[in-house]
Write a protein that holds these residues in place. Structure first.
Motif, PDB file in Angstrom:
ATOM      1  N   SER A   1      -8.830   1.392  -2.623  1.00  0.00           N
ATOM      2  CA  SER A   1      -7.927   2.512  -2.406  1.00  0.00           C
ATOM      3  C   SER A   1      -8.586   3.719  -1.762  1.00  0.00           C
ATOM      4  CB  SER A   1      -7.337   2.912  -3.759  1.00  0.00           C
ATOM      5  OG  SER A   1      -8.344   2.905  -4.737  1.00  0.00           O
TER       6      SER A   1
ATOM      7  N   TYR B   1      -0.324   0.844  -7.188  1.00  0.00           N
ATOM      8  CA  TYR B   1      -1.596   1.415  -7.622  1.00  0.00           C
ATOM      9  C   TYR B   1      -1.576   1.789  -9.103  1.00  0.00           C
ATOM     10  CZ  TYR B   1      -2.943   1.016  -2.850  1.00  0.00           C
ATOM     11  OH  TYR B   1      -3.254   0.469  -1.639  1.00  0.00           O
TER      12      TYR B   1
ATOM     13  N   VAL C   1      -4.333   5.024  -9.274  1.00  0.00           N
ATOM     14  CA  VAL C   1      -5.010   3.991 -10.072  1.00  0.00           C
ATOM     15  C   VAL C   1      -5.520   4.613 -11.372  1.00  0.00           C
ATOM     16  CG1 VAL C   1      -6.964   2.387 -10.151  1.00  0.00           C
ATOM     17  CG2 VAL C   1      -5.658   2.627  -8.047  1.00  0.00           C
TER      18      VAL C   1
ATOM     19  N   GLU D   1       0.832  -1.216   0.000  1.00  0.00           N
ATOM     20  CA  GLU D   1       0.000   0.000   0.000  1.00  0.00           C
ATOM     21  C   GLU D   1       0.866   1.265   0.000  1.00  0.00           C
ATOM     22  OE1 GLU D   1      -4.042  -0.893   2.401  1.00  0.00           O
ATOM     23  OE2 GLU D   1      -2.228  -1.368   3.500  1.00  0.00           O
TER      24      GLU D   1
ATOM     25  N   ALA E   1     -11.960   0.081  -8.225  1.00  0.00           N
ATOM     26  CA  ALA E   1     -10.886   0.918  -7.681  1.00  0.00           C
ATOM     27  C   ALA E   1     -11.260   1.448  -6.294  1.00  0.00           C
ATOM     28  CB  ALA E   1     -10.593   2.074  -8.634  1.00  0.00           C
TER      29      ALA E   1
ATOM     30  N   GLN F   1      -4.556   7.110  -3.359  1.00  0.00           N
ATOM     31  CA  GLN F   1      -4.278   5.874  -4.098  1.00  0.00           C
ATOM     32  C   GLN F   1      -5.145   5.801  -5.358  1.00  0.00           C
ATOM     33  OE1 GLN F   1      -5.218   3.332  -0.846  1.00  0.00           O
ATOM     34  NE2 GLN F   1      -3.162   3.347   0.017  1.00  0.00           N
TER      35      GLN F   1
END
Lengths: 638, 155
Positions: B137, B112, B145, B106, B133, B141
Motif C-alpha cells: 500500500s 485495505y 490498513v 485498490e 502492509a 492505503q
C-alpha cells in the motif's frame, strides 16, 4: 427516577450480555434422499444467510460450496422436492464466528488449490504452444480455452480477427490525455516497450521445483506461475495499446436496450456522470499500479467508461455484455413455449434489476461493486426479456457477472526461448501438473464412506474445536470416523443427540407442503387417490430428469411394498420400450427404465428414496418454509 | 434378514448410481458443459446461484461490503501467517474481489480495512505487520490498513 432508569439500563445491559453469550446460531441441515446422485441424502451447515456443503467435483474430489440459504432451500425443497431437516444449535458469537471462519477459510483455500491446478495446466499448455511452430499462433489457440489462458477483456476493443475499429473514442482520448498529463507524454510508449521486453525475457521454471503441497488449511505457496505472468503482461500491453490508440468499444460488446427501465432522467445522469469522473480518475492511477494484474482491470474500466459516456449521450443506460462464453444455455424451445419457470425467473430478474437501479442511484458515493451489481442485474434481466420476447436461447451463469470478452488474432510478443529449454520446461510442467492432481485427489478425494459430504463437515468442525471444545461449546461431540455417522440421515440423529439443539424442525418438500394445503381444503380420500400417483397428480408433472414410475411412496408407508412392486413393473416396462428405442435414442430410455427399477427395489423393503423432481413448482413464494417440530425430536425423522 | 435385505438394496442402489453428494459446477467446470443446453430448471440447479437472494437483515450495500470484507480478512489472515511474495497475494485478492464485483480493489477502501483486519486476525507482530502492509500500500492505503488492524475485534 434517575436511579431506577439506571437500574433499568443495567438490567437491559445484563440481558443483552446474557443474550450475547448465546447470540450465535448454527444449523445442521439434513436433506432427504432422492434419485440419481443423491440416493444417500445430503448434509450441509448454515451460518446466517450462507450454507456450506460439500459436492462432487473435478478430479474425483469433494469441493466445498458456499451458497445463499434461500437458493439452497429453493433448489432442494422445491425443485428437488426433498424435505430438509434442520437442527438449530445455540452457540456463542465467538463459536459461530470461529466455525464460520474455519469453513470459509477452507472454502477460499480450496478454491485457490483448484486455481493452482488450472495454472499448472496453463503452464503446460502455453509451453506446448510455444514449442509447436506449426501451431497457427499461440495466442489464437490460447483464446479458445475460456477456462484457461484467455486474454480477457481484449474483446471489448478487438474483433474476431484481432483488428480494431478505425475511429477514435473521445472518452479514451480524454483518458489518454489525463495519463499523459499525469505521467508524461512518453509514459505509454515507454511502458509498452518495457512490457514487451519483459515478455521476451520470461522464463519458465525448469529447475525441478515440485508442485506446491496441498492442504485443507494451508494456502498453496505456489508463487507466480509462468502462464500467469505471460497473461498479465499481455493484458497490460493490450490495455495500453487500446489506450494509446483511443480505441472505441465494439458494438457487439455492449447492450443498448430500448426498454423503458433503462431510461435515465436528469438526476440519474448526474449520478452516472459523477461515477464516470471517479472511474476515469481511478483508471489513470491504475496504469502505475504495483499490482501485477491491472491489465484486465484497465481494459474493463475503459470499456465501462465508454458505455457510461454512451449512456449519457443517449439518455438510456448502456451496459457491457457480461455473460461469459461458457454460460449455461436454456434452449429456445423453453423460451418459445412460455415456460412458467422462466416467466418466474424473469420476474425475479426484473425485481433484482429494479432494486439494483435504486440502490446505485440512491447511494451517495457508489463504488465499483454497486455498479457491478447493476451491470449484473441488468444483464440477467435483459437476457431473459429478450429470450422470452424473441423466442431465443437464454444464457444463465453462476457467480458474479464480470464482462470479460476475449479476442483472437492479437499480435502479441512471445517469450524468446530456445526449443531445448522449452521442451525441458514442458516436461517439468507436465510432471508438476500430474503430481499436483494426485495430491488434490489425496487430500480432497471423494469416498462414499470416509470422505463424503457428512464426514467432511464433522472433520471441519473437529479441526476447529476438537473433542473437548466441541463438548464445551456445542454441547457434545459427533464422531465421524469409525461410525455410521457418514450416512446423512444417521448424522442428523447424532447431531440431535449430541448437541441437543435448541430447536429442530424441517423445511417440508414442495409436494408435501402442497399436499397439506390440499388436505386442509379438500376431501382427504379424494386428494389421496388423485395425488398418490404420477398419472393424475396435479402437483407433479413427469419430466425428462425422472425415470418412469407410477406411485409416490414417501407418504404411503403401509402400501410402500405394493406400490414399489408396481413401480418396478413400470420401470421394467420402460426398459422394454427402451430396448426397442435403443437404436434411435442411444439407450437413453433403456437406462432410464433400469434406474426406475433400481430405485423402486428399496420400496419393496419399506425404504423410500425417490420423491420425484420438479421442473417448476407453481405457488406463492417462498413455497416451502421452516417449521419447528413438535413432540419427540427424533420422531420427526420417522 | 430384513435388515440385510434393506442394506443390500440400498447399498446396491447407492453403488450403482454412485451416491455422491451432488455435482458441483464451478465456473471452471461450467466450461465443460459449453454449448450444451439445459431445461430452465436444470440450468438453475446447475448454476450455483444465478440471482441475488436477499438477506434477512442488511441493506444490499452493507451485505456486499461485509461479505467482501469477510473474505478478504479471512484470506489475508491465512496468507500473512506464512511468508509470501506480495504478487501472488495480489492476484489471489483479485480473484476474491471479482467474486464480489470488484476489479479495481485498490480504489475500494474496504479492501485495505479488511487487509488490516486480516493481519490482526493472523496475530502478526508489529514489525511483520509493518513489512507486509508496506509492500501492499501507499500512505493513504496504509492508514486504512492500520485502521483495520487496530479496530479488529471491535464490533
Amino acid at each position: 427516577m434517575r436511579a431506577s432508569r439506571r437500574g433499568l439500563l443495567a438490567l437491559l445491559s445484563a440481558c443483552a450480555l446474557a443474550a450475547g453469550a448465546h447470540a450465535g446460531v448454527i444449523e445442521y441441515l439434513y436433506v432427504e434422499p432422492n434419485v440419481d446422485g443423491s440416493a444417500g441424502g445430503h448434509a450441509a451447515v448454515r451460518f446466517s444467510d450462507w450454507v456450506y456443503d460439500f459436492q462432487n467435483a473435478d478430479l474425483d474430489t469433494l469441493r466445498l460450496r458456499r451458497t445463499p440459504y434461500q437458493y439452497f432451500r429453493y433448489v432442494y425443497s422445491v425443485l428437488e422436492n426433498r424435505t430438509i431437516h434442520v437442527a438449530r444449535i445455540d452457540v456463542s458469537d465467538d463459536t459461530q464466528e470461529a466455525l464460520r471462519g474455519r469453513f470459509n477459510d477452507r472454502y477460499l483455500i480450496q478454491s485457490k488449490h483448484f486455481a493452482v491446478q488450472q495454472a499448472l495446466r496453463n503452464d503446460r499448455e502455453l509451453l506446448r504452444l510455444l514449442i509447436e511452430p506449426q501451431s497457427p499462433s499461440a495466442e489464437a489457440a490460447l483464446r479458445d480455452r475460456p477456462d484457461g489462458l484467455g486474454f480477457r477483456g481484449a474483446g471489448f476493443f478487438y474483433g474476431g480477427d484481432g483488428t480494431a475499429r478505425f475511429e477514435q473514442s473521445a472518452a479514451m482520448r480524454r483518458l489518454r490525455e489525463r495519463v499523459e498529463a499525469q505521467y508524461g507524454e512518453a509514459f505509454i510508449p515507454r511502458r509498452l516497450h518495457e512490457l514487451e521486453q519483459a515478455v521476451a525475457a520470461l522464463t519458465p521454471t525448469t529447475n525441478g521445483t515440485g508442485p506446491p503441497s496441498v492442504s485443507k488449511d494451508e494456502r498453496p505457496t505456489s508463487g507466480y506461475h509462468f502462464s500467469d505472468r505471460y497473461v498479465d503482461l499481455c493484458l497490460k500491453i493490450l490495455a495500453l495499446r487500446a489506450l494509446s490508440d483511443a480505441l472505441p468499444l465494439r458494438d457487439d460488446a455492449r447492450l443498448a436496450p430500448a426498454d423503458g427501465g433503462f431510461a435515465l432522467i436528469a438526476p440519474k445522469q448526474r449520478k452516472l456522470r459523477d461515477f464516470a469522473v471517479d472511474l476515469e480518475s481511478g483508471l489513470a492511477e491504475l496504469v502505475s499500479s504495483k499490482r501485477p494484474d491491472w491489465g484486465f482491470t484497465l481494459l474493463l474500466g475503459m470499456a465501462r467508461l465508454q458505455a457510461i459516456h454512451e449512456s449519457l449521450r443517449s439518455g438510456r443506460l448502456v451496459l457491457l455484455d457480461g455473460f461469459p462464453a461458457e454460460s449455461l444455455v436454456i434452449p429456445a424451445s423453453d423460451a418459445q413455449r412460455d415456460d412458467p419457470f422462466l416467466i418466474e425467473l424473469f420476474e425475479w430478474a426484473r425485481r433484482d434489476f429494479s432494486e439494483s437501479l435504486s440502490h446505485f442511484f440512491e447511494t451517495k458515493e457508489p463504488h465499483e461493486r454497486d455498479f457491478a451489481r447493476l451491470e449484473d442485474a441488468g444483464n440477467r434481466y435483459l437476457e431473459i426479456q429478450r429470450g422470452l420476447s424473441e423466442g431465443r436461447a437464454i444464457r444463465l451463469h453462476a457467480d458474479q457477472l464480470i464482462p470479460s470478452q476475449a479476442a483472437v488474432g492479437l499480435a502479441l510478443p512471445l517469450p524468446e526461448l530456445d526449443p531445448a529449454a522449452l521442451r525441458r520446461a514442458e516436461s517439468a510442467a507436465a510432471a508438476r501438473e500430474r503430481i499436483h492432481a494426485k495430491r488434490m485427489r489425496d487430500v480432497f478425494g471423494y469416498h462414499l464412506v470416509t470422505h463424503n459430504c457428512v464426514s467432511e463437515i464433522f472433520a471441519t468442525i473437529d479441526a476447529e474445536l476438537g473433542r473437548v471444545e466441541s463438548e464445551r461449546q456445542l454441547g457434545g461431540y459427533v464422531r465421524s470416523e469409525g461410525s455410521l455417522n457418514f450416512v446423512p440421515r444417521l448424522s442428523y440423529r447424532a447431531v440431535v443427540k449430541a448437541y441437543e439443539p435448541a430447536e429442530v424442525g424441517e423445511v417440508s418438500s414442495y409436494r408435501r407442503s402442497q399436499l397439506e394445503a390440499m388436505y386442509a381444503r379438500e376431501n382427504d380420500l379424494k386428494v389421496y387417490l388423485r395425488e398418490s400417483n404420477t398419472l393424475s397428480s396435479t402437483i407433479y408433472r413427469r419430466n425428462g430428469r425422472d425415470s418412469f414410475f407410477l406411485f409416490f411412496t414417501k407418504d404411503a408407508l403401509p402400501a410402500r411394498p405394493l406400490f414399489g412392486a408396481l413401480n418396478v413393473v413400470a420401470g421394467a416396462g420402460e426398459m422394454a420400450l427402451g430396448v426397442l428405442r435403443a437404436p434411435l435414442d442411444r439407450g437413453r430410455t433403456l437406462w432410464s427404465g433400469f434406474k426406475g427399477v433400481m430405485f423402486s427395489l428399496p420400496e419393496l423393503a419399506f425404504v423410500n428414496l425417490r420423491k420425484g423432481t420438479l421442473e417448476y413448482g407453481p405457488s406463492d413464494p417462498p413455497r416451502t418454509e421452516f417449521r419447528a417440530a413438535s413432540g419427540n425430536r427424533e420422531a420427526r425423522l420417522q | 434378514m430384513i435388515a440385510r435385505t434393506i442394506a443390500v438394496l440400498i447399498g446396491g442402489v447407492a453403488l450403482c448410481f454412485s451416491a455422491g453428494c451432488g455435482v458441483f459446477k464451478s465456473s471452471t467446470t461450467q466450461a465443460s458443459v459449453e454449448s450444451s443446453s439445459h431445461s430452465s430448471a436444470a440450468a438453475f440447479r446447475s448454476s450455483s446461484s444465478p440471482f441475488r437472494w436477499s438477506s434477512n437483515s442488511s441493506s444490499p450495500s452493507d451485505e456486499s461490503s461485509s461479505a467482501y470484507q469477510r473474505d478478504v480478512t479471512d484470506y489475508t489472515a491465512k496468507f500473512a501467517a506464512s511468508e509470501g511474495d506480495p504478487q501472488p497475494f495480489q492476484r489471489d485478492l483479485s480473484a476474491i474481489a471479482e467474486g464480489h464485483g470488484v476489479t479495481d480493489w485498490e480504489q475500494d477502501e474496504v479492501t485495505y480495512l479488511a487487509i488490516g483486519r486480516g493481519l490482526a486476525k493472523a496475530g502478526l507482530s508489529e514489525q511483520r505487520f509493518q513489512d507486509f502492509a508496506a509492500q501492499l500500500s501507499n500512505d493513504s492505503q496504509l492508514a486504512l490498513v492500520k485502521s483495520g488492524y487496530e479496530t479488529y475485534g471491535t464490533p
